[in-house]
Write an enzyme that holds these catalytic residues in place. Structure first.
Site, PDB file in Angstrom:
ATOM      1  CD  GLU A  71      41.315  39.190  34.364  1.00 52.51           C
ATOM      2  OE1 GLU A  71      40.665  38.188  33.981  1.00 52.51           O
ATOM      3  OE2 GLU A  71      42.421  39.109  34.934  1.00 52.51           O
ATOM      4  CD  GLU A 144      33.514  37.408  39.854  1.00 51.57           C
ATOM      5  OE1 GLU A 144      34.595  36.890  39.500  1.00 51.57           O
ATOM      6  OE2 GLU A 144      32.410  36.832  39.750  1.00 51.57           O
TER       7      GLU A 144
END
Length: 286
Positions: A71, A144
């Site tokens: 995401e 991330e």
């Protein structure tokens, strides 16, 4: 305005159902892509707050948080929009009234809203491209997701990453940690026994190759659903996603399935613990 007729095809989408919902003063349409099977739900009314969402069925098979990491990662640039921070660029002068992305226990959502028609279709193009055609370099996964880190040559080796640090914060709440284990105890072997956001102790088990494969498997349009809301032209919305993206696919993909797990036929007793800071006073702790 087009008089949509159930059974007819509009820009690659077959209208399966049409209904007026008086409670929200809206015409509601349910389409299905004739090649990919992708559902498209449209709620059309006079609301100028035009809203779009592309959602995927991202079913976790472990607690590495791969859906959560993806995401974050798809928003770090795509083939058509190779920019490092998609949200940051959109927010530099945009008129959006909502802009976000969210990971659920078995789905990942990419919604936004705008009152400006030109901006609405421009950001729709960005959102579709970043989810379907992201760059996903190893450096994005490491930033991330997780990576090894040292402040200096003599400093201890650390594990860091945006999602890893976020979930460390989430799991510092004893209730969040304990509820995760309760779900695992009550629904053993099921999709919901896993932590889709990522268990900090498990996130470093995720490899870059698994990360890329999860996107390939779950981010096919056949495994998603489109949502339109507001006063934008519905034919133009359908044409935008069909002509610019869905037409590139020549066949349906595989839909992910939620795993039901094992049935519980008797009471389950779970003994669990949570972490506290070193040398904390444990008196009165439950």
């Amino acid at each position: 305005m087009t008089d949509f007729t159930p059974g007819s095809t509009y820009h690659g989408f077959i209208l399966r159902r049409k209904e007026h919902v008086a409670d929200i003063n809206s015409e509601v349409y349910l389409f299905e892509h004739e090649v990919l099977g992708t559902p498209a739900l449209a709620i059309k009314n006079a609301d100028p707050n035009k809203t779009f969402c592309f959602t995927f069925q991202t079913v976790p098979e472990d607690s590495t948080g791969v859906a959560h990491i993806l995401e974050h990662s798809v928003l770090m640039g795509s083939k058509k929009y190779p920019i490092h921070d998609v949200f940051g660029e959109i927010n530099k002068g945009g008129l959006t009234t909502f802009l976000n992305a969210m990971t659920g226990s078995d789905t990942t959502w990419y919604p936004f809203a705008s009152r400006n028609t030109t901006e609405y279709f421009n950001i729709m193009d960005v959102y579709c491209d970043v989810v379907l055609n992201p760059l996903l370099p190893r450096s994005t996964f490491e930033q991330e997701g997780w990576h090894y880190h040292k402040e200096s040559e003599d400093a201890p080796l650390q594990l860091q990453g945006v999602v890893l640090n976020e979930m460390k914060g989430a799991f510092s709440d004893p209730i969040r940690s304990i509820f995760h284990h309760i779900f695992g105890g009550l629904m053993p072997g099921s999709t919901y026994a896993h932590e889709s956001g990522g268990d900090p102790s498990v996130i470093p088990d995720l490899s870059y190759e698994q990360f890329v494969e999860f996107h390939r498997k779950h981010y096919h349009p056949s495994n998603g659903i489109l949502f339109f809301y507001g006063d934008a032209d519905l034919e133009q919305e359908l044409a935008a996603v069909q002509d610019n993206f869905l037409a590139d696919y020549d066949g349906p993909g595989t839909k992910a399935e939620v795993v039901q797990g094992d049935d519980i036929s008797e009471p389950v007793f779970i003994e669990d613990s949570y972490a506290v800071q070193p040398d904390s006073d444990l008196s009165g702790k439950t």
